[in-house]
Design a protein around this motif. Structure first.
Motif, PDB file in Angstrom:
ATOM      1  N   VAL A  89       0.837  -1.192   0.000  1.00 43.37           N
ATOM      2  CA  VAL A  89       0.000   0.000   0.000  1.00 43.37           C
ATOM      3  C   VAL A  89       0.883   1.258   0.000  1.00 43.37           C
ATOM      4  O   VAL A  89       1.803   1.382   0.816  1.00 43.37           O
ATOM      5  N   ILE A  90       0.598   2.152  -0.926  1.00 44.82           N
ATOM      6  CA  ILE A  90       1.289   3.436  -0.994  1.00 44.82           C
ATOM      7  C   ILE A  90       0.231   4.515  -1.140  1.00 44.82           C
ATOM      8  O   ILE A  90      -0.619   4.445  -2.026  1.00 44.82           O
ATOM      9  N   VAL A  91       0.281   5.507  -0.260  1.00 43.12           N
ATOM     10  CA  VAL A  91      -0.645   6.634  -0.323  1.00 43.12           C
ATOM     11  C   VAL A  91       0.172   7.904  -0.521  1.00 43.12           C
ATOM     12  O   VAL A  91       0.945   8.291   0.355  1.00 43.12           O
ATOM     13  N   GLY A  92       0.000   8.534  -1.666  1.00 45.99           N
ATOM     14  CA  GLY A  92       0.679   9.791  -1.949  1.00 45.99           C
ATOM     15  C   GLY A  92      -0.323  10.926  -1.959  1.00 45.99           C
ATOM     16  O   GLY A  92      -1.355  10.843  -2.624  1.00 45.99           O
ATOM     17  N   VAL A  93      -0.044  11.968  -1.206  1.00 41.43           N
ATOM     18  CA  VAL A  93      -0.962  13.103  -1.106  1.00 41.43           C
ATOM     19  C   VAL A  93      -0.265  14.373  -1.573  1.00 41.43           C
ATOM     20  O   VAL A  93       0.894  14.616  -1.243  1.00 41.43           O
ATOM     21  N   THR A  94      -0.992  15.151  -2.347  1.00 39.51           N
ATOM     22  CA  THR A  94      -0.566  16.511  -2.679  1.00 39.51           C
ATOM     23  C   THR A  94      -1.544  17.464  -2.008  1.00 39.51           C
ATOM     24  O   THR A  94      -2.760  17.335  -2.192  1.00 39.51           O
TER      25      THR A  94
END
Length: 328
Positions: free
Chosen positions: A139-144
């Motif tokens: 699981v990878i969560v990238g937020v901008t």
């Protein structure tokens, strides 16, 4: 027989469109943008100055799903990015989320993750305006995160500290590090553990620091000493912290004793100075400036060796987190 009648539906079962529908969340307040969530890209409304930051949470590096829930992962992913926007003296208005998950991830887990993402965005005064989805083994969560500054407002940079400034901090550092130590030792529940799972950035404090005339501001994510040393180095100054002035949560000593630390006081100081992921704000304020409510004055800036940080006048090499090397 449909797979969903034997087990909970997974990402692989329902497909991309169904997952994106969950991640898009309920129809929330209109951000005033020409194009919002659901198109090829969001089109943002005009702003005097736009603040943009991005960060990732990677399973096994930044979180473990046996120690934290999906909802908390979503909240934390948003919170740590919002904190960087606050550190520029801005307010967060919009969030984009890029997600990679294994195909066997259940839709219930996606719903929990989405609830955390949208819940933390709402707490920060922001709306989710888009993102991306793909499959991966972890699981990878990238937020901008995107924020705005009023017309004519100057961003609070990391390189503005000056000799004579007072160093001030929001919150109580070390809580996340102590919480992680408790989690790893099998103590799963408690306020320190939750402080590690989900930091709570001080909404409004970045703006308050800017309005109070702060010279510099940064987010405390890698450890108080390491982040202060980075601010001092960028500003060409040195800093000294006063141990008795540090805001210490009394539960840190309880945690140190529970974990059997041979010197609980030393362990507490290590957590406070070198524990990361608290996501408070660390700033410097000129003499005579009113330090805003929520900030605690913990030291001073001097014209010494650039980047050197002393604790009660004694040099101390920062520990904390290095993104390329991990914990020191």
């Amino acid at each position: 027989m449909s797979p969903s009648t034997e087990r909970p539906p997974t990402v692989a079962d329902v497909g991309e469109a169904a997952v994106l529908a969950v991640l898009s969340g309920p129809r929330g307040p209109d951000a005033g943008d020409p194009v919002g969530n659901g198109d090829d890209a969001a089109v943002l409304g005009p702003a005097a100055a736009t603040v943009v930051t991005t960060d990732m949470l990677v399973e096994g590096t930044h979180f473990r799903l046996d120690l934290t829930g999906w909802g908390d992962v979503g909240r934390r992913a948003v919170a740590q990015n919002v904190s960087d926007v606050l550190a520029m003296g801005a307010d967060c208005s919009r969030v984009l989320v890029a997600l990679a998950v294994p195909g066997e991830t259940t839709m219930e887990q996606i719903r929990e993750l989405s609830a955390g993402i949208h819940g933390e965005a709402a707490r920060s005064g922001a709306v989710v305006v888009g993102g991306d989805l793909t499959s991966a083994r972890i699981v990878i969560v990238g937020v901008t995160a995107i924020g705005t500054l009023p017309d004519g407002a100057r961003p609070l940079r990391i390189d503005g500290a000056a000799a004579g400034d007072r160093v001030a901090l929001t919150g109580s550092p070390g809580r996340s590090a102590a919480g992680l130590a408790l989690l790893l030792a099998g103590h799963t529940d408690g306020p320190l553990q939750q402080a590690h799972r989900v930091p709570v950035p001080p909404i409004g404090s970045g703006r308050a620091a800017r309005l109070a005339g702060a010279h510099a501001l940064t987010d405390v994510s890698d450890g108080l000493l390491r982040d202060l040393a980075g601010l001092a180095r960028a500003s060409g100054v040195a800093a000294d912290l006063v141990v008795d002035a540090l805001p210490v949560d009394p539960r840190l000593r309880e945690a140190a004793a529970l974990l059997g630390a041979p010197d609980p006081d030393a362990q507490v100081l290590d957590w406070v100075l070198d524990g990361g992921e608290d996501h408070g704000l660390l700033g410097t304020f000129p003499p005579g400036a009113a330090v805003p409510e929520g900030f605690t004055v913990i030291g001073t800036i001097s014209g010494g060796v650039p980047g050197e940080v002393t604790v009660d006048g004694i040099p101390r090499v920062p520990g904390g987190w290095d993104s390329a090397r991990g914990a020191n």
